[in-house]
Design an enzyme around this catalytic site. Structure first.
Site, PDB file in Angstrom:
ATOM      1  N   ALA A   1       0.855  -1.184   0.000  1.00  0.00           N
ATOM      2  CA  ALA A   1       0.000   0.000   0.000  1.00  0.00           C
ATOM      3  C   ALA A   1       0.891   1.234   0.000  1.00  0.00           C
ATOM      4  CB  ALA A   1      -0.926   0.009   1.216  1.00  0.00           C
TER       5      ALA A   1
ATOM      6  N   SER B   1      -0.152   8.712   1.910  1.00  0.00           N
ATOM      7  CA  SER B   1       0.371  10.066   1.710  1.00  0.00           C
ATOM      8  C   SER B   1       1.635  10.320   2.519  1.00  0.00           C
ATOM      9  CB  SER B   1      -0.703  11.093   2.094  1.00  0.00           C
ATOM     10  OG  SER B   1      -1.151  10.871   3.419  1.00  0.00           O
ATOM     11  N   ILE B   2       1.828   9.560   3.602  1.00  0.00           N
ATOM     12  CA  ILE B   2       3.002   9.755   4.449  1.00  0.00           C
ATOM     13  C   ILE B   2       4.037   8.664   4.232  1.00  0.00           C
ATOM     14  CG2 ILE B   2       3.825   9.882   6.843  1.00  0.00           C
ATOM     15  CD1 ILE B   2       2.236  12.317   5.992  1.00  0.00           C
ATOM     16  N   ALA B   3       3.605   7.433   4.058  1.00  0.00           N
ATOM     17  CA  ALA B   3       4.541   6.307   3.963  1.00  0.00           C
ATOM     18  C   ALA B   3       3.967   5.232   3.051  1.00  0.00           C
ATOM     19  CB  ALA B   3       4.805   5.730   5.356  1.00  0.00           C
TER      20      ALA B   3
ATOM     21  N   LYS C   1       7.581  -0.324   6.850  1.00  0.00           N
ATOM     22  CA  LYS C   1       6.829   0.907   6.602  1.00  0.00           C
ATOM     23  C   LYS C   1       7.844   2.030   6.464  1.00  0.00           C
ATOM     24  CE  LYS C   1       2.939   3.703   8.220  1.00  0.00           C
ATOM     25  NZ  LYS C   1       1.824   3.817   9.190  1.00  0.00           N
TER      26      LYS C   1
ATOM     27  N   ASP D   1      -7.969   5.291  15.006  1.00  0.00           N
ATOM     28  CA  ASP D   1      -8.385   5.214  13.605  1.00  0.00           C
ATOM     29  C   ASP D   1      -8.734   3.774  13.214  1.00  0.00           C
ATOM     30  OD1 ASP D   1      -8.946   6.294  11.121  1.00  0.00           O
ATOM     31  OD2 ASP D   1      -6.896   6.056  10.378  1.00  0.00           O
TER      32      ASP D   1
END
Length: 563
Positions: free
Chosen positions: A142, A145-147, A163, A299
């Site tokens: 995957a 937007s950050i990693a 990651k 989340d």
């Protein structure tokens, strides 16, 4: 507009000017040119030689404002995508149609090429990644937007997930956060209609959260903490962390084989999943984190829940967490209990307790809305009351009365609503109220326990005993240096001062009037000088002046009596 220009002058720094033009151009392209003008961006960019093209896309007029903002945020990149997701989580501030639209923001982006990722890994680890992990899949599982995450295998055969933070992402994010902070100041100072959203406070909280997400070492510590909390829980697991390789730009964790709940809900694969059992296990684990530990995954959307082959539920992506103090948990329970027990005062007190400026709230209107909320559930059996409906109604009351929930409370409400939504997708008969009830009952029981009260009192006394000497020393030190200040707030003192000033003015005018009358009496006895209607002119002028001032004093007193 002086404050506007002083803020935007800072924005014109060379390092941010190009990004500022990008933001303004994207907003204009999505039909948000009025916002660009309101923020005064043209007054910075055009004098700096930056030309803005004001032609909006043709279909912008066919979209709602929320849809245009979502499209603009997606084009502006990771910082704005994350900011939009934050707004979508603040149902206490943002209208429901905006929450729905901004919730569509996706973090799936084009992945970074493997060569750039490998170069960053070698820089962080001091060795080529293939020397540490004999097998690495260069195609990411995957890309966010950050990693982005890559699957790899250790020399011992264990499968792990790498990651990796996107190269150079921090510089972009920091520039965007600087601009957002400045623009928030402009919005709060110059756009009264948007002031109720507390833009400066919202951006500050967002900045803290996003910087934590940029540091994958923070996510590693969160994962370890949640693993300790879930060690005794049945049916839920978080991946193990490899500390030796983890750093700010890299997180290495166990690979959890299985399918995400989101994919299973879409495709139905794998077959034979016990949805109700998963819903109960996941809800109990998360509620235990919230109401017992006060530290929870913030989340838990379907993409972060993994269906493992052994029937357990895996919890991944622990970068976003919430913290809830014991006092805050008690306040939340008091709110729920007040709503369900028809205690209007308890509901109002709980909401006002979360509000910074009680004087700015129309408490009569708030009480009326609280009564409406309570009446909606009056007489309904508890097993027929859906907690998600209660929470949505509470958020409506908060939003309509211009209240601002603390960040931890907003995070709690979002998690509970997410939990209810995912639970009902896994099990149509899922009842969040039933799952929450034992935790609420335990908190109510603990709050009323004399043992707990003694422990809490002993703790408070201990804290007072330990802090009092330091506070007293600081107080005496300030007194010796002449820096001791006494701040006293007297409500309505300004109004009292105005009334006192008016009274003194009337008294002065009365004295002047009396003096003129006395002067007139004396002047009438003088027979020399010019005369009008057979009376001394000076005496007549004094009399008329005294009469006018007397009428002014009488009118002033009459008006004050009518207020």
């Amino acid at each position: 507009m002086g404050g506007l220009m002083s803020v935007l002058d800072v924005l014109s720094a060379a390092r941010d000017l190009g990004r500022l033009q990008d933001i303004a151009s994207v907003l204009i392209r999505h039909g948000l040119g009025d916002l660009v003008r309101s923020l005064g961006l043209t007054r910075v960019l055009e004098p700096a030689g930056r030309v803005l093209r004001w032609e909006a896309v043709q279909h912008a007029g066919q979209l709602t404002t929320a849809e245009r903002v979502r499209a603009a945020f997606e084009e502006l990149g990771p910082t704005f995508v994350k900011f939009g997701q934050l707004l979508a989580s603040r149902a206490d501030l943002v209208p429901e149609d905006w929450v729905t639209e901004l919730s569509k923001l996706q973090e799936e982006v084009e992945p970074v090429a493997w060569d750039a990722v490998a170069a960053q890994l070698e820089e962080d680890l001091g060795a080529p990644p293939r020397e540490l992990w004999p097998s690495i899949d260069p195609t990411p599982l995957a890309a966010g937007s950050i990693a982005q995450v890559h699957r790899a295998t250790l020399a011992t055969g264990e499968e792990v997930v790498l990651k990796v933070r996107r190269p150079d992402i921090r510089a972009v994010v920091e520039a965007d956060l600087r601009l957002l902070a400045r623009l928030a100041e402009v919005v709060e100072a110059e756009l009264p209609d948007l002031r109720r959203y507390r833009p400066k406070k919202l951006v500050r909280a967002f900045g803290r959260t996003l910087r934590d997400e940029l540091d994958l070492g923070v996510e590693a510590r969160n994962t370890l903490q949640l693993a300790r909390q879930l060690a005794e829980q049945q049916g839920v697991v978080v991946p193990g962390v490899y500390d030796d390789w983890t750093c700010e730009r890299l997180l290495v964790v166990d690979f959890l084989p299985g399918t995400s709940v989101g994919k299973w809900l879409t495709t139905g694969e794998p077959a034979g999943v016990d949805g109700p059992a998963l819903a109960r296990a996941g809800a109990d684990a998360l509620l235990n984190m919230v109401f017992v530990d006060g530290f929870f995954h913030a989340d838990p959307h379907p993409g972060n829940l993994i269906l493992l082959p052994d029937g357990r539920l895996g919890l991944i992506d622990c970068g976003m967490v919430g913290r809830l103090s014991e006092a805050r948990r008690g306040e939340f329970v008091a709110l729920l209990a007040g709503a369900l027990k028809r205690d209007e005062r308890a509901v109002v007190d709980a909401l006002l307790g979360w509000t910074e400026d009680e004087d700015a709230v129309d408490q009569d209107q708030l009480a009326s809305d609280a009564r409406g909320l309570i009446d909606r559930y009056h007489g309904a059996p508890l097993n027929e009351v859906r907690m998600s409906e209660v929470l949505h109604d509470v958020l409506d009351v908060v939003r309509e009365n211009g209240l601002y929930l603390p960040t931890d409370v907003a995070s709690l409400l979002r998690v509970l609503l997410l939990l209810d939504g995912v639970g009902r997708q896994l099990d149509p008969a899922f009842d969040l109220t039933e799952r929450v009830r034992p935790f609420v009952q335990r908190l109510v029981r603990d709050r009323g326990s004399w043992r707990r009260a003694l422990v809490r009192g002993a703790h408070d006394l201990g804290a007072l005993a330990s802090e009092a000497p330091r506070d007293l020393r600081e107080l005496l030190s300030k007194a010796r240096r002449g820096r001791l200040r006494l701040e006293l707030e007297l409500r309505h003192l300004d109004d009292f001062g105005v009334r006192l000033d008016r009274g003194a003015n009337r008294l002065t005018m009365g004295l002047v009037t009396s003096a003129l009358i006395i002067g007139t009496s004396i002047a009438l006895t003088v027979d020399s000088g010019p005369k009008v209607f057979g009376l001394p002119a000076f005496a007549l002028l004094s009399f008329l002046s005294a009469a006018a001032l007397g009428i002014v004093v009488l009118v002033s007193i009459w008006r004050s009596a009518r207020r």
